[in-house]
Write an enzyme that holds these catalytic residues in place. Sequence first.
Site, PDB file in Angstrom:
ATOM      1  N   SER A 156       0.976  -1.113   0.007  1.00 17.55           N
ATOM      2  CA  SER A 156       0.137   0.226   0.098  1.00 17.55           C
ATOM      3  C   SER A 156       0.976   1.373   0.082  1.00 17.55           C
ATOM      4  CB  SER A 156      -0.794   0.021   1.315  1.00 17.55           C
ATOM      5  OG  SER A 156      -1.530   1.285   1.558  1.00 17.55           O
ATOM      6  N   TYR A 169      -2.831  -0.883  10.530  1.00 15.91           N
ATOM      7  CA  TYR A 169      -2.880  -1.096   9.130  1.00 15.91           C
ATOM      8  C   TYR A 169      -1.082  -0.438   8.688  1.00 15.91           C
ATOM      9  CZ  TYR A 169      -4.338  -0.739   4.028  1.00 15.91           C
ATOM     10  OH  TYR A 169      -4.315  -1.272   2.716  1.00 15.91           O
TER      11      TYR A 169
HETATM   12  P1  NAD Z   1     -11.756  -5.726  -0.290  1.00 16.89           P
HETATM   13  O1  NAD Z   1     -12.368  -5.519   1.217  1.00 16.89           O
HETATM   14  O2  NAD Z   1     -12.313  -5.568  -1.615  1.00 16.89           O
HETATM   15  O3  NAD Z   1     -11.368  -7.612  -0.265  1.00 16.89           O
HETATM   16  C1  NAD Z   1     -10.544  -8.275   0.700  1.00 16.89           C
HETATM   17  C2  NAD Z   1     -10.563  -9.644   0.413  1.00 16.89           C
HETATM   18  O4  NAD Z   1      -9.796 -10.121   1.480  1.00 16.89           O
HETATM   19  C3  NAD Z   1     -11.961 -10.280   0.320  1.00 16.89           C
HETATM   20  O5  NAD Z   1     -11.704 -11.271  -0.707  1.00 16.89           O
HETATM   21  C4  NAD Z   1     -12.149 -10.839   1.553  1.00 16.89           C
HETATM   22  O6  NAD Z   1     -12.951 -11.902   1.603  1.00 16.89           O
HETATM   23  C5  NAD Z   1     -10.895 -11.275   2.109  1.00 16.89           C
HETATM   24  N1  NAD Z   1     -10.465 -11.698   3.306  1.00 16.89           N
HETATM   25  C6  NAD Z   1     -10.717 -10.896   4.424  1.00 16.89           C
HETATM   26  N2  NAD Z   1     -10.442 -11.177   5.376  1.00 16.89           N
HETATM   27  C7  NAD Z   1     -10.066 -12.583   5.273  1.00 16.89           C
HETATM   28  C8  NAD Z   1      -9.612 -13.627   5.795  1.00 16.89           C
HETATM   29  N3  NAD Z   1      -9.671 -13.671   7.096  1.00 16.89           N
HETATM   30  N4  NAD Z   1      -9.174 -14.930   5.131  1.00 16.89           N
HETATM   31  C9  NAD Z   1      -9.465 -15.003   3.988  1.00 16.89           C
HETATM   32  N5  NAD Z   1      -9.753 -14.013   3.067  1.00 16.89           N
HETATM   33  C10 NAD Z   1     -10.030 -12.674   3.739  1.00 16.89           C
HETATM   34  O7  NAD Z   1     -10.449  -5.111   0.000  1.00 16.89           O
HETATM   35  P2  NAD Z   1      -9.456  -4.389  -1.226  1.00 16.89           P
HETATM   36  O8  NAD Z   1      -9.309  -2.900  -1.057  1.00 16.89           O
HETATM   37  O9  NAD Z   1      -9.342  -5.084  -2.358  1.00 16.89           O
HETATM   38  O10 NAD Z   1      -7.980  -4.894  -0.443  1.00 16.89           O
HETATM   39  C11 NAD Z   1      -7.075  -5.911  -0.974  1.00 16.89           C
HETATM   40  C12 NAD Z   1      -5.721  -5.679  -0.524  1.00 16.89           C
HETATM   41  O11 NAD Z   1      -5.511  -4.577  -0.894  1.00 16.89           O
HETATM   42  C13 NAD Z   1      -5.570  -5.453   1.098  1.00 16.89           C
HETATM   43  O12 NAD Z   1      -4.218  -5.972   1.659  1.00 16.89           O
HETATM   44  C14 NAD Z   1      -5.465  -4.172   1.338  1.00 16.89           C
HETATM   45  O13 NAD Z   1      -4.802  -3.451   2.397  1.00 16.89           O
HETATM   46  C15 NAD Z   1      -4.717  -3.755  -0.024  1.00 16.89           C
HETATM   47  N6  NAD Z   1      -4.792  -2.241  -0.435  1.00 16.89           N
HETATM   48  C16 NAD Z   1      -6.125  -1.742  -0.711  1.00 16.89           C
HETATM   49  C17 NAD Z   1      -6.196  -0.376  -1.066  1.00 16.89           C
HETATM   50  C18 NAD Z   1      -7.540   0.275  -1.465  1.00 16.89           C
HETATM   51  O14 NAD Z   1      -7.516   1.430  -1.357  1.00 16.89           O
HETATM   52  N7  NAD Z   1      -8.581  -0.413  -1.431  1.00 16.89           N
HETATM   53  C19 NAD Z   1      -4.970   0.412  -1.064  1.00 16.89           C
HETATM   54  C20 NAD Z   1      -4.006  -0.217  -0.917  1.00 16.89           C
HETATM   55  C21 NAD Z   1      -3.727  -1.499  -0.447  1.00 16.89           C
END
Ligand code: NAD
Length: 274
Positions: A156, A169
């Site tokens: 991130s 986080y």
């Molecule tokens: P999201 O909520 O859309 O997806 C998260 C996924 O993780 C889902 O498939 C959920 O079912 C799964 N998950 C959650 N807890 C779990 C567990 N205990 N076991 C198995 N699966 C689990 O989130 P996202 O925004 O797509 O985030 C995905 C990654 O990207 C994360 O690591 C997040 O920190 C990172 N990220 C997101 C952003 C953003 O702006 N959305 C920015 C930078 C980094």
Amino acid sequence: MTSQIPPLPLVPGRGLSGRTALVTGSTSGIGLGVARALAAAGANVVLNGFGDAAEITHLCATLEAETGVTVGFSGADMRKPEEIAAMIAEADARIAPIDILVNNAGIQYVSPIESFPLDKWDEIIAINLTAVFHATRAVVGRMKERRWGRIINTGSAHALVASPFKSAYVAAKHGVMGLTKVVALETAEFGVTCNSICPGYVWTPLVEKQIADQCKVHGKSRDEVIRDILLAPQPTRRFVTVEEVGAIAVFLASDGAQSITGTSISVDGGWIAR
Ligand code: NAD
């Protein structure tokens, strides 16, 4: 050191045919975007995450029909090391050993540190950091033996810089960046690379869920939070798309990226250039 597996074309397209990828947290958001991109590039994929069973079955069937690759699913809970190990053993037995591991599952919680709930701290560290260690630990030996592997961590912008109210986080994501470097050093001579993709704000359910908390801690409306908090540090003033993150994952998985290891690629609209 030469790879025992014949080299694949440098240009993506279907360049990942014959590879098998596991993308954790891929039932929605970035993970699903990355899984789709890897499948479109020819890799078999194992999806993981939570969600409605019928929707996940439909998702796997659709992705298989669209791309012609094999798509598997594991509902392993990334908080549980024994479920992570079982998921990887099952993928190995049912499809093939994992060539490409994308450590992506993650959650968020926003609160001032003095009132940050202890259970949220533990859960964020478990899913966003400790699970990356467990999954990497479980696949890396086979990758080294096979002299080819790609470990791609979803970092991130918060793996590189901080924001207030995100203590767990930011700590977890900085930890992922440190782990990325260690794994890269331990695997560098074995045809294995380890890198982090560091997105800025991507419009996904994770971001949607934190808007209410952000409204509370900053005392702002939804529109103000999007404009003044979420998109303020992102000079492009637009959300990154999951397809953009997927394209970087495909590149890092390609043989063209074999000398890129132990580093991060920012996909953040210029955030950390400030
Ligand atoms: P999201 O909520 O859309 O997806 C998260 C996924 O993780 C889902 O498939 C959920 O079912 C799964 N998950 C959650 N807890 C779990 C567990 N205990 N076991 C198995 N699966 C689990 O989130 P996202 O925004 O797509 O985030 C995905 C990654 O990207 C994360 O690591 C997040 O920190 C990172 N990220 C997101 C952003 C953003 O702006 N959305 C920015 C930078 C980094």
